[in-house]
Structure formats: C-alpha cells, structure tokens
Design an enzyme around this catalytic site. Sequence first.
Site, PDB file in Angstrom:
ATOM      1  N   HIS A  58     -26.670  26.195 -26.538  1.00  0.00           N
ATOM      2  CA  HIS A  58     -25.285  26.436 -25.891  1.00  0.00           C
ATOM      3  C   HIS A  58     -25.630  27.082 -24.673  1.00  0.00           C
ATOM      4  O   HIS A  58     -25.382  26.608 -23.608  1.00  0.00           O
ATOM      5  CB  HIS A  58     -24.292  27.111 -26.888  1.00  0.00           C
ATOM      6  CG  HIS A  58     -23.042  27.356 -26.097  1.00  0.00           C
ATOM      7  ND1 HIS A  58     -21.904  26.663 -26.548  1.00  0.00           N
ATOM      8  CD2 HIS A  58     -22.725  28.404 -25.141  1.00  0.00           C
ATOM      9  CE1 HIS A  58     -20.846  27.204 -25.789  1.00  0.00           C
ATOM     10  NE2 HIS A  58     -21.363  28.098 -24.953  1.00  0.00           N
ATOM     11  N   GLU A  59     -26.246  28.450 -24.487  1.00  0.00           N
ATOM     12  CA  GLU A  59     -26.422  29.325 -23.609  1.00  0.00           C
ATOM     13  C   GLU A  59     -27.373  28.597 -22.568  1.00  0.00           C
ATOM     14  O   GLU A  59     -27.483  28.527 -21.433  1.00  0.00           O
ATOM     15  CB  GLU A  59     -26.744  30.629 -23.882  1.00  0.00           C
ATOM     16  CG  GLU A  59     -25.763  31.232 -24.896  1.00  0.00           C
ATOM     17  CD  GLU A  59     -24.395  31.471 -24.082  1.00  0.00           C
ATOM     18  OE1 GLU A  59     -24.317  31.250 -23.064  1.00  0.00           O
ATOM     19  OE2 GLU A  59     -23.682  31.683 -25.130  1.00  0.00           O
ATOM     20  N   HIS A  62     -25.801  25.854 -20.338  1.00  0.00           N
ATOM     21  CA  HIS A  62     -24.984  26.589 -19.351  1.00  0.00           C
ATOM     22  C   HIS A  62     -26.182  26.943 -18.151  1.00  0.00           C
ATOM     23  O   HIS A  62     -25.864  26.597 -16.840  1.00  0.00           O
ATOM     24  CB  HIS A  62     -24.585  27.907 -19.708  1.00  0.00           C
ATOM     25  CG  HIS A  62     -23.168  27.667 -20.494  1.00  0.00           C
ATOM     26  ND1 HIS A  62     -21.942  26.840 -19.896  1.00  0.00           N
ATOM     27  CD2 HIS A  62     -22.724  28.382 -21.673  1.00  0.00           C
ATOM     28  CE1 HIS A  62     -21.084  27.112 -20.900  1.00  0.00           C
ATOM     29  NE2 HIS A  62     -21.283  27.824 -21.920  1.00  0.00           N
TER      30      HIS A  62
END
Length: 266
Positions: A58-59, A62
Amino acid sequence: MTTATTRSAERRISPVFLGILAVTAVTGWATWTGFAERPGVAVFLFVTAAWIVSLCLHEYAHARTALHSGDISVGAKGYLTLNPLKYTHALLSVVLPVLFVIMGGIGLPGGAVFIERARIRGRWRHSLISAAGPLTNVLFAVVCTAPFWLGALDGVPADFRFALAFLALLQVTAAILNFLPVPGLDGYGVIEPWLSYNIKRQVEPFAPFGLLFVFALLWVPAVNGVFFDMIDAVLRVLGIGDLETYCGQSLYRFWNSTNEFCAVNG
C-alpha cells in the site's frame, strides 16, 4: 558510491520485507497442508504476515506513483525498499493496523509516506498518488477472493479457505475505509486537489483527527451494523459467505476457545 549505485540501493527490496514474505509463504503452506500442530497459530501468523505485506505494498504504491509524478525524494527516504521500518510513522502503519486486526478484525488504514507535494504538478497526479494505496488493497482483495468466485477451492483444506476469507475481509475494509472522503484518509487526498483554497484551509486542522472520527463512528452500533452489512454484501458478490469470514476470524483468534461450529462445517 556512485549515483547509479545509490539509486540501485534505494530501490533494492529490503531483507525485512523478504523475511515477512517468507513467513507468509511458510505459514500459508503449513495451513494448507495441515502441517502445523496448532492450526490457529499458523493461521494467525499467515494472516498477520500477509496483512503486513499488503500494508507495505500500500505504502509502496503511494511512493512509486509519487516517484513517477515528480517526487524523486521518495527513494532516499527508503520508501521504495518495501521496508516497513522506513515509514514515517511505523506505529500508525504497521503496529496499530495489526493490533486492530487482532482486537476487532478490521483493516485499519495506514498513513506513513511523506510525499513532497510541491514537486508534483497537476491535480490528476496528486489524486492518483492518493488513490494508489487503497487501489492496492482492492487488487489484494481481488487476488484473495479470486479462488472463491472462480470456484477453485474444491478440496482445499477448510483452515486455509477460512484464513483466505478473513484476509479478504481485511482488504475490503481497508479499501473502503481508505476511500472515505475524510480528512487524513486517502479518499480525501483524491478529492483535495479539486477543492478551493478556502475549503482546504478550513478542513486542514481536522486532518489529524479524521481517522479517530471514523473509528468513533464505528463504535456506534447502528453505524457499525450498516458498515459491516456493506462489507458482507461486497464479499458475497465476490463469492465469500458469512460462514467463511466468521470462521476465519474465529480461527485467527486462536487464544479463544475452539469454535466447534466451524470445525463441523469445515
């Protein structure tokens, strides 16, 4: 050290992440084969490790999207190595999400990469950076639920099926919560570039409390019931019934008494 070597090191996958991935694979195998003497422990380790893997991805999503949008600083910060220890707020991104899974079986959104927004031009790019994280949870949910809606679980051990269903529930809850247009969550980050300066200025002070506000609402029984009814509806569309998610969470919480109902229906 040359610049090329430095950049290569900035993008090299961290041994920490590879270790978590190995735990996921080994405990998943132990759950699948029934090798573990205590299947609940294997399910707990499998789901927890896989959940941490999804948090890292997820990170990473980004950061990778920010890199291609103009923020070249993310590499030096270690965000491209998938190492959870490099996150700006490891407590918020790893420890608290895992604790919430243990306590309540809900996918807590994380927020750990600092993007230098001034380096990025274009509202669409800003929106895409914010959307990249929860879209990763959506993709993870699709992967977890694919065996169910493809009918590919015939003969698969019940423990593994239940564990996969519970992991899918975590991904769906994380995606939905992250996409809420609440300050401090990714959903607000998607729409923020399109808001007027005055609105953004008025909303900005509330950003640190957005997640707390959401979870305060989820403590309200009526809101909690509507939220999880929606989650269950999404999972049913994806081929996962209430029994699978219920037994998955029950098996995950191995320190509680064994659920004979799930054992019979496995």
